[in-house]
Design a protein around this motif. Structure first.
Motif, PDB file in Angstrom:
ATOM      1  N   ILE A  20      49.917  16.713  -0.498  1.00 35.74           N
ATOM      2  CA  ILE A  20      49.108  17.013  -0.034  1.00 35.74           C
ATOM      3  C   ILE A  20      48.915  16.784   1.978  1.00 35.74           C
ATOM      4  CG2 ILE A  20      46.974  18.125   1.202  1.00 35.74           C
ATOM      5  CD1 ILE A  20      47.137  18.974  -1.971  1.00 35.74           C
ATOM      6  N   ALA A  21      48.598  15.070   1.947  1.00 35.66           N
ATOM      7  CA  ALA A  21      48.957  14.499   2.772  1.00 35.66           C
ATOM      8  C   ALA A  21      49.823  14.804   3.555  1.00 35.66           C
ATOM      9  CB  ALA A  21      48.584  12.838   2.748  1.00 35.66           C
ATOM     10  N   VAL A  22      51.151  14.448   3.463  1.00 31.49           N
ATOM     11  CA  VAL A  22      52.515  14.771   3.471  1.00 31.49           C
ATOM     12  C   VAL A  22      52.760  16.878   4.501  1.00 31.49           C
ATOM     13  CG1 VAL A  22      55.178  15.378   3.089  1.00 31.49           C
ATOM     14  CG2 VAL A  22      54.103  12.825   2.092  1.00 31.49           C
ATOM     15  N   LEU A  23      52.094  17.489   3.848  1.00 36.68           N
ATOM     16  CA  LEU A  23      52.202  18.780   3.860  1.00 36.68           C
ATOM     17  C   LEU A  23      51.574  19.284   5.407  1.00 36.68           C
ATOM     18  CD1 LEU A  23      52.207  20.191   0.089  1.00 36.68           C
ATOM     19  CD2 LEU A  23      53.565  20.722   1.747  1.00 36.68           C
ATOM     20  N   LEU A  24      50.615  17.992   5.449  1.00 37.08           N
ATOM     21  CA  LEU A  24      49.318  18.659   6.586  1.00 37.08           C
ATOM     22  C   LEU A  24      50.451  18.028   6.931  1.00 37.08           C
ATOM     23  CD1 LEU A  24      46.765  19.457   7.390  1.00 37.08           C
ATOM     24  CD2 LEU A  24      45.855  16.780   6.515  1.00 37.08           C
ATOM     25  N   CYS A  25      51.025  16.584   7.719  1.00 37.22           N
ATOM     26  CA  CYS A  25      51.454  15.974   8.199  1.00 37.22           C
ATOM     27  C   CYS A  25      52.670  16.998   9.100  1.00 37.22           C
ATOM     28  CB  CYS A  25      52.217  15.130   8.200  1.00 37.22           C
ATOM     29  SG  CYS A  25      50.916  13.828   8.176  1.00 37.22           S
ATOM     30  N   VAL A  26      53.275  17.130   7.836  1.00 36.23           N
ATOM     31  CA  VAL A  26      54.062  18.926   8.826  1.00 36.23           C
ATOM     32  C   VAL A  26      54.480  19.456   8.951  1.00 36.23           C
ATOM     33  CG1 VAL A  26      55.680  19.889   8.051  1.00 36.23           C
ATOM     34  CG2 VAL A  26      56.276  17.516   6.498  1.00 36.23           C
ATOM     35  N   CYS A  27      52.861  20.260   8.387  1.00 34.57           N
ATOM     36  CA  CYS A  27      52.585  21.585   9.147  1.00 34.57           C
ATOM     37  C   CYS A  27      51.718  21.348  11.003  1.00 34.57           C
ATOM     38  CB  CYS A  27      51.225  22.067   8.863  1.00 34.57           C
ATOM     39  SG  CYS A  27      51.802  22.264   6.934  1.00 34.57           S
ATOM     40  N   LEU A  28      50.940  19.743  10.553  1.00 27.61           N
ATOM     41  CA  LEU A  28      50.443  19.462  11.717  1.00 27.61           C
ATOM     42  C   LEU A  28      51.532  19.871  12.901  1.00 27.61           C
ATOM     43  CD1 LEU A  28      47.762  16.794  11.514  1.00 27.61           C
ATOM     44  CD2 LEU A  28      47.396  18.572  13.042  1.00 27.61           C
ATOM     45  N   ALA A  29      52.621  18.650  12.676  1.00 28.17           N
ATOM     46  CA  ALA A  29      53.315  18.686  13.682  1.00 28.17           C
ATOM     47  C   ALA A  29      53.892  20.023  13.843  1.00 28.17           C
ATOM     48  CB  ALA A  29      54.788  17.520  13.125  1.00 28.17           C
ATOM     49  N   ALA A  30      54.282  20.992  12.573  1.00 29.66           N
ATOM     50  CA  ALA A  30      54.585  21.959  13.476  1.00 29.66           C
ATOM     51  C   ALA A  30      53.882  22.926  14.532  1.00 29.66           C
ATOM     52  CB  ALA A  30      55.229  22.851  12.254  1.00 29.66           C
ATOM     53  N   SER A  31      52.903  22.387  14.558  1.00 31.85           N
ATOM     54  CA  SER A  31      51.636  23.749  15.183  1.00 31.85           C
ATOM     55  C   SER A  31      51.545  23.096  16.631  1.00 31.85           C
ATOM     56  CB  SER A  31      50.208  23.417  14.893  1.00 31.85           C
ATOM     57  OG  SER A  31      50.072  23.457  13.091  1.00 31.85           O
ATOM     58  N   ILE A  32      51.605  21.351  16.355  1.00 33.14           N
ATOM     59  CA  ILE A  32      51.961  20.722  17.799  1.00 33.14           C
ATOM     60  C   ILE A  32      53.281  20.968  18.733  1.00 33.14           C
ATOM     61  CG2 ILE A  32      51.718  18.730  19.421  1.00 33.14           C
ATOM     62  CD1 ILE A  32      50.602  17.314  16.955  1.00 33.14           C
ATOM     63  N   LEU A  33      54.027  21.836  18.219  1.00 32.18           N
ATOM     64  CA  LEU A  33      55.498  21.679  18.706  1.00 32.18           C
ATOM     65  C   LEU A  33      55.282  23.112  19.205  1.00 32.18           C
ATOM     66  CD1 LEU A  33      58.664  20.675  16.405  1.00 32.18           C
ATOM     67  CD2 LEU A  33      57.804  19.502  18.389  1.00 32.18           C
ATOM     68  N   VAL A  34      54.443  24.437  18.438  1.00 33.92           N
ATOM     69  CA  VAL A  34      54.246  25.358  19.091  1.00 33.92           C
ATOM     70  C   VAL A  34      53.495  25.227  19.949  1.00 33.92           C
ATOM     71  CG1 VAL A  34      53.769  27.699  17.765  1.00 33.92           C
ATOM     72  CG2 VAL A  34      54.835  26.700  16.493  1.00 33.92           C
ATOM     73  N   LEU A  35      52.263  24.698  19.530  1.00 36.23           N
ATOM     74  CA  LEU A  35      51.086  24.641  20.574  1.00 36.23           C
ATOM     75  C   LEU A  35      51.413  24.139  21.929  1.00 36.23           C
ATOM     76  CD1 LEU A  35      48.091  24.642  18.205  1.00 36.23           C
ATOM     77  CD2 LEU A  35      48.995  26.869  19.634  1.00 36.23           C
ATOM     78  N   GLY A  36      52.438  23.268  21.917  1.00 37.76           N
ATOM     79  CA  GLY A  36      52.398  22.616  23.376  1.00 37.76           C
ATOM     80  C   GLY A  36      53.981  22.903  23.825  1.00 37.76           C
ATOM     81  N   GLY A  37      54.609  23.714  22.881  1.00 36.34           N
ATOM     82  CA  GLY A  37      55.926  24.172  23.414  1.00 36.34           C
ATOM     83  C   GLY A  37      55.653  25.522  24.548  1.00 36.34           C
ATOM     84  N   LYS A  38      56.664  25.062  25.714  1.00 36.21           N
ATOM     85  CA  LYS A  38      56.362  26.073  26.337  1.00 36.21           C
ATOM     86  C   LYS A  38      57.969  26.053  26.756  1.00 36.21           C
ATOM     87  CE  LYS A  38      52.552  24.338  28.608  1.00 36.21           C
ATOM     88  NZ  LYS A  38      51.761  24.770  26.774  1.00 36.21           N
ATOM     89  N   THR A  39      57.613  27.879  27.217  1.00 34.27           N
ATOM     90  CA  THR A  39      59.569  27.878  27.047  1.00 34.27           C
ATOM     91  C   THR A  39      59.966  28.175  28.667  1.00 34.27           C
ATOM     92  OG1 THR A  39      60.422  30.654  27.234  1.00 34.27           O
ATOM     93  CG2 THR A  39      57.922  30.571  27.266  1.00 34.27           C
ATOM     94  N   GLN A  40      60.790  28.337  29.461  1.00 35.83           N
ATOM     95  CA  GLN A  40      60.968  28.632  30.773  1.00 35.83           C
ATOM     96  C   GLN A  40      60.635  30.278  31.464  1.00 35.83           C
ATOM     97  OE1 GLN A  40      62.305  26.160  32.398  1.00 35.83           O
ATOM     98  NE2 GLN A  40      61.366  24.331  30.700  1.00 35.83           N
ATOM     99  N   SER A  41      61.320  31.090  30.366  1.00 32.45           N
ATOM    100  CA  SER A  41      60.875  32.808  30.754  1.00 32.45           C
ATOM    101  C   SER A  41      59.536  32.904  31.333  1.00 32.45           C
ATOM    102  CB  SER A  41      61.173  33.647  29.147  1.00 32.45           C
ATOM    103  OG  SER A  41      61.384  34.880  29.880  1.00 32.45           O
TER     104      SER A  41
END
Lengths: 172, 126
Positions: B11-32
């Protein structure tokens, strides 16, 4: 489901009422985060408790009754999200039910919550027909792990503290 | 029966993967800078936010009521919704976020960039 005594039936009804009350009250709370689908899922405490205290069949009955009645109160499209999420969660809990020990009940809840969120997002994508909604999946999964851990530990605590009051086996 | 350690690690591994993906989504910026409004999967309106000088707002009708969408230079938000949960209103302004504004009851999605035609234009101009 095997023969259900009146006592058992009454106990299921009480648990359904408890779950429904939790569900309706939780729906009145303001959203935890400005992200669709994030909630504590406190009603799942009852489902997890019922799976381990009464058995999977009766837990399914309690879960379905709670979703159907809860959606009546909440209205709108809630029923699709609740059903998809609830059934995904239930199936995962059922698989893990055989695999975990008494001190690992929280695992069922964590995995179940993740399945619940995945099911919900699938319905959201289907209803809005916009795959962009999938962007919220990882965030919902993080929330599912954390809230699932909390509700799972609640259920585990409940099971360890309510051994006698749990499934009533005595004569009516 | 697996050991408790196994489940904690899993579950810790799952949490880390999901956290990383969340940070990518929330921090992601589009050029458009183009906002696409989808309702029930259909593109109903496209607004180039960089071309907006005068703020304006309009109303979108959906199955559960209406949403008022407010547009300013470079950003867009839902300022009013009929639904009880108000999730889309609380999402506030978005300007270049990857995560879209979603109103589930009205099946409304506001997404910056991300449409196939958009990528095509970028491909041509780039």
């Amino acid at each position: 489901m095997k023969h259900t005594s009146l006592r058992h039936l009454t106990y299921m009804a009480v648990l359904t009422a408890v779950a429904l009350t939790i569900f309706v009250i939780e729906a009145q709370l303001p959203a935890l985060a400005p992200i669709p689908g994030i909630k504590l899922g406190l009603a799942n405490i009852v489902t997890v408790y019922a799976v381990f205290a009464l058995g999977p069949g009766q837990a399914a009955g309690i879960l379905l009754a709670r979703i159907l009645l809860g959606s009546l109160f909440a209205g709108g499209m809630t029923i699709f999200y609740s059903l998809a999420g609830g059934l995904c969660c239930y199936l995962v809990t059922l698989v893990l039910y055989k695999l975990v020990g008494g001190k690992q009940i929280w695992v069922c809840s964590v995995m179940g919550a993740m399945a619940h969120n995945a099911g919900q997002i699938a319905v959201a994508v289907a209803i809005t027909r916009t795959p962009g909604v999938l962007a919220y999946l990882p965030i919902l999964l993080v929330s599912g792990i954390l809230t699932g851990l909390f509700t799972g530990l609640c259920a585990q605590f409940l099971l360890s503290r309510l051994p006698k009051a749990g499934p009533p086996n005595g004569r009516p | 029966m697996k050991s408790t350690k196994f489940w904690i690690v899993l579950i810790a591994v799952l949490l880390c993967v999901c956290l990383a993906a969340s940070i990518l989504v929330l921090g992601g910026k589009t050029q458009s800078t183009t906002a696409h409004l989808y309702q029930g999967g259909a593109l109903v309106r496209t607004i180039d936010l960089s071309q907006v000088n005068e703020p304006f707002s309009f109303t979108v009708e959906g199955p559960a009521g209406s949403n008022t969408v407010q547009v300013e230079s470079g950003r867009i938000r839902v300022s009013h919704a009929d639904c009880p949960d108000q999730v889309c209103v609380h999402q506030g302004w978005i300007s270049n976020s990857v995560a879209p504004i979603v109103c589930l009851p009205n099946q409304l999605v506001i997404q910056i960039g991300g449409s196939p035609s958009e990528t095509e234009i970028d491909g041509v101009s780039g």
